[in-house]
Design a protein around this motif. Structure first.
Motif, PDB file in Angstrom:
ATOM      1  N   SER A  71      -4.727   1.694  10.956  1.00  0.00           N
ATOM      2  CA  SER A  71      -3.573   1.813  11.746  1.00  0.00           C
ATOM      3  C   SER A  71      -2.695   2.774  10.714  1.00  0.00           C
ATOM      4  O   SER A  71      -3.084   2.822   9.382  1.00  0.00           O
ATOM      5  CB  SER A  71      -2.744   0.560  12.331  1.00  0.00           C
ATOM      6  N   TRP A  72      -1.649   3.484  11.182  1.00  0.00           N
ATOM      7  CA  TRP A  72      -0.959   4.017  10.316  1.00  0.00           C
ATOM      8  C   TRP A  72      -0.223   3.307   9.068  1.00  0.00           C
ATOM      9  O   TRP A  72       0.295   3.848   8.094  1.00  0.00           O
ATOM     10  CB  TRP A  72       0.064   5.053  10.984  1.00  0.00           C
ATOM     11  N   TRP A  73      -0.014   2.018   9.492  1.00  0.00           N
ATOM     12  CA  TRP A  73       0.839   1.073   8.462  1.00  0.00           C
ATOM     13  C   TRP A  73      -0.383   0.851   7.130  1.00  0.00           C
ATOM     14  O   TRP A  73       0.106   0.925   6.194  1.00  0.00           O
ATOM     15  CB  TRP A  73       0.768  -0.179   9.112  1.00  0.00           C
ATOM     16  N   SER A  74      -1.533   0.807   7.543  1.00  0.00           N
ATOM     17  CA  SER A  74      -2.555   0.653   6.426  1.00  0.00           C
ATOM     18  C   SER A  74      -2.811   2.005   5.841  1.00  0.00           C
ATOM     19  O   SER A  74      -2.982   1.741   4.536  1.00  0.00           O
ATOM     20  CB  SER A  74      -3.885  -0.010   6.910  1.00  0.00           C
ATOM     21  N   ARG A  75      -2.710   2.917   6.413  1.00  0.00           N
ATOM     22  CA  ARG A  75      -2.740   4.279   5.675  1.00  0.00           C
ATOM     23  C   ARG A  75      -1.470   4.467   4.977  1.00  0.00           C
ATOM     24  O   ARG A  75      -1.425   5.052   3.750  1.00  0.00           O
ATOM     25  CB  ARG A  75      -2.832   5.322   6.669  1.00  0.00           C
ATOM     26  N   LEU A  76      -0.324   3.935   5.409  1.00  0.00           N
ATOM     27  CA  LEU A  76       1.068   4.166   4.677  1.00  0.00           C
ATOM     28  C   LEU A  76       0.948   3.260   3.263  1.00  0.00           C
ATOM     29  O   LEU A  76       1.299   3.778   2.426  1.00  0.00           O
ATOM     30  CB  LEU A  76       2.241   3.674   5.530  1.00  0.00           C
ATOM     31  N   GLY A  77       0.006   2.159   3.549  1.00  0.00           N
ATOM     32  CA  GLY A  77       0.009   1.332   2.315  1.00  0.00           C
ATOM     33  C   GLY A  77      -0.853   1.779   1.394  1.00  0.00           C
ATOM     34  O   GLY A  77      -0.695   1.669   0.092  1.00  0.00           O
ATOM     35  N   VAL A  78      -1.699   2.996   1.530  1.00  0.00           N
ATOM     36  CA  VAL A  78      -2.526   3.627   0.672  1.00  0.00           C
ATOM     37  C   VAL A  78      -1.613   4.773   0.152  1.00  0.00           C
ATOM     38  O   VAL A  78      -1.793   5.233  -1.232  1.00  0.00           O
ATOM     39  CB  VAL A  78      -3.816   3.607   1.072  1.00  0.00           C
ATOM     40  N   ALA A  79      -1.166   5.486   0.930  1.00  0.00           N
ATOM     41  CA  ALA A  79      -0.427   6.902   0.797  1.00  0.00           C
ATOM     42  C   ALA A  79       0.707   6.656  -0.099  1.00  0.00           C
ATOM     43  O   ALA A  79       1.111   7.614  -1.058  1.00  0.00           O
ATOM     44  CB  ALA A  79      -0.184   7.782   2.078  1.00  0.00           C
ATOM     45  N   ALA A  80       1.545   5.565   0.223  1.00  0.00           N
ATOM     46  CA  ALA A  80       2.908   5.684  -0.277  1.00  0.00           C
ATOM     47  C   ALA A  80       2.906   5.387  -1.784  1.00  0.00           C
ATOM     48  O   ALA A  80       3.485   6.056  -2.389  1.00  0.00           O
ATOM     49  CB  ALA A  80       3.653   4.350   0.277  1.00  0.00           C
ATOM     50  N   PRO A  81       1.907   4.309  -2.415  1.00  0.00           N
ATOM     51  CA  PRO A  81       1.931   4.467  -3.831  1.00  0.00           C
ATOM     52  C   PRO A  81       1.179   5.799  -4.515  1.00  0.00           C
ATOM     53  O   PRO A  81       1.850   6.237  -5.580  1.00  0.00           O
ATOM     54  CB  PRO A  81       0.949   3.398  -4.373  1.00  0.00           C
ATOM     55  N   LEU A  82       0.375   6.311  -3.807  1.00  0.00           N
ATOM     56  CA  LEU A  82      -0.051   7.657  -4.328  1.00  0.00           C
ATOM     57  C   LEU A  82       1.040   8.625  -4.249  1.00  0.00           C
ATOM     58  O   LEU A  82       1.226   9.411  -5.422  1.00  0.00           O
ATOM     59  CB  LEU A  82      -1.290   8.181  -3.430  1.00  0.00           C
ATOM     60  N   LEU A  83       1.860   8.821  -3.410  1.00  0.00           N
ATOM     61  CA  LEU A  83       2.826   9.639  -3.347  1.00  0.00           C
ATOM     62  C   LEU A  83       4.020   9.440  -4.321  1.00  0.00           C
ATOM     63  O   LEU A  83       4.378  10.414  -4.870  1.00  0.00           O
ATOM     64  CB  LEU A  83       3.483   9.571  -1.789  1.00  0.00           C
ATOM     65  N   VAL A  84       4.533   8.146  -4.457  1.00  0.00           N
ATOM     66  CA  VAL A  84       5.464   7.560  -5.487  1.00  0.00           C
ATOM     67  C   VAL A  84       4.711   7.954  -6.927  1.00  0.00           C
ATOM     68  O   VAL A  84       5.490   8.426  -7.630  1.00  0.00           O
ATOM     69  CB  VAL A  84       5.809   6.310  -5.518  1.00  0.00           C
ATOM     70  N   GLY A  85       3.494   8.048  -7.168  1.00  0.00           N
ATOM     71  CA  GLY A  85       3.139   8.294  -8.403  1.00  0.00           C
ATOM     72  C   GLY A  85       2.972   9.802  -8.635  1.00  0.00           C
ATOM     73  O   GLY A  85       3.174  10.232  -9.931  1.00  0.00           O
ATOM     74  N   ILE A  86       2.684  10.528  -7.661  1.00  0.00           N
ATOM     75  CA  ILE A  86       2.681  11.925  -7.975  1.00  0.00           C
ATOM     76  C   ILE A  86       4.282  12.508  -8.195  1.00  0.00           C
ATOM     77  O   ILE A  86       4.503  13.232  -9.045  1.00  0.00           O
ATOM     78  CB  ILE A  86       2.148  12.657  -6.711  1.00  0.00           C
ATOM     79  N   ILE A  87       5.165  11.975  -7.308  1.00  0.00           N
ATOM     80  CA  ILE A  87       6.638  12.345  -7.346  1.00  0.00           C
ATOM     81  C   ILE A  87       6.889  11.850  -8.998  1.00  0.00           C
ATOM     82  O   ILE A  87       7.676  12.790  -9.693  1.00  0.00           O
ATOM     83  CB  ILE A  87       7.278  11.568  -6.449  1.00  0.00           C
ATOM     84  N   LEU A  88       6.680  10.667  -9.376  1.00  0.00           N
ATOM     85  CA  LEU A  88       6.973  10.319 -10.796  1.00  0.00           C
ATOM     86  C   LEU A  88       6.537  11.057 -11.737  1.00  0.00           C
ATOM     87  O   LEU A  88       7.062  11.289 -12.772  1.00  0.00           O
ATOM     88  CB  LEU A  88       6.535   8.765 -10.860  1.00  0.00           C
TER      89      LEU A  88
END
Length: 135
Positions: A71-88
């Motif tokens: 589901s989109w929740w599990s995809r968000l669980g993978v994408a959110a830390p990746l996105l935060v890492g890129i922004i950081l």
């Protein structure tokens, strides 16, 4: 059983099958007894038990345990830390780049505000003079 043992057993089986009609009754009884002994000594295969696992309720639990399309929740669980890492990483890069530009600007301002001509800084003797003067 390793591979060699399996090949040997297969060859024995083929030889016995080929000469099955020529074997005596005593030999057949002896082979039957040997088979029973071998089956008794054989290790019992492990019994597979079904293990009950609790399933988490709610938006996160059911989607994570499902073997179907995530589901989109599990995809968000993978994408959110990746996105935060890129922004950081981008923020750290911008901060370090701004510090370097500021440092170089300070050096340029000090050189330009000095009374010495720029060619004096390129002279190797001037570097030696500055090193000697600093001592």
């Amino acid at each position: 059983m390793n591979n060699k043992e399996m090949q040997f057993a297969y060859k024995v089986k083929l030889a016995l099958d080929a000469n099955l009609d020529n074997l005596s009754d005593d030999t057949l009884q002896s082979l039957s007894a040997a088979r029973r002994v071998a089956l008794a000594r054989k290790k019992q295969a492990p019994i597979h038990k079904r293990v009950e696992q609790p399933v988490l309720a709610g938006a996160f639990g059911g989607a994570m345990m499902s073997p179907e399309k995530p589901s989109w929740w599990s995809r968000l669980g993978v994408a959110a830390p990746l996105l935060v890492g890129i922004i950081l990483f981008a923020g750290i890069y911008q901060h370090e780049n701004a510090k370097r530009v500021s440092y170089l600007a300070d050096i340029d301002a000090a050189v330009l505000s000095d009374e010495l001509p720029l060619s004096a800084y390129l002279d190797h003797g001037f570097n030696a003079f500055l090193a000697e003067k600093g001592q």
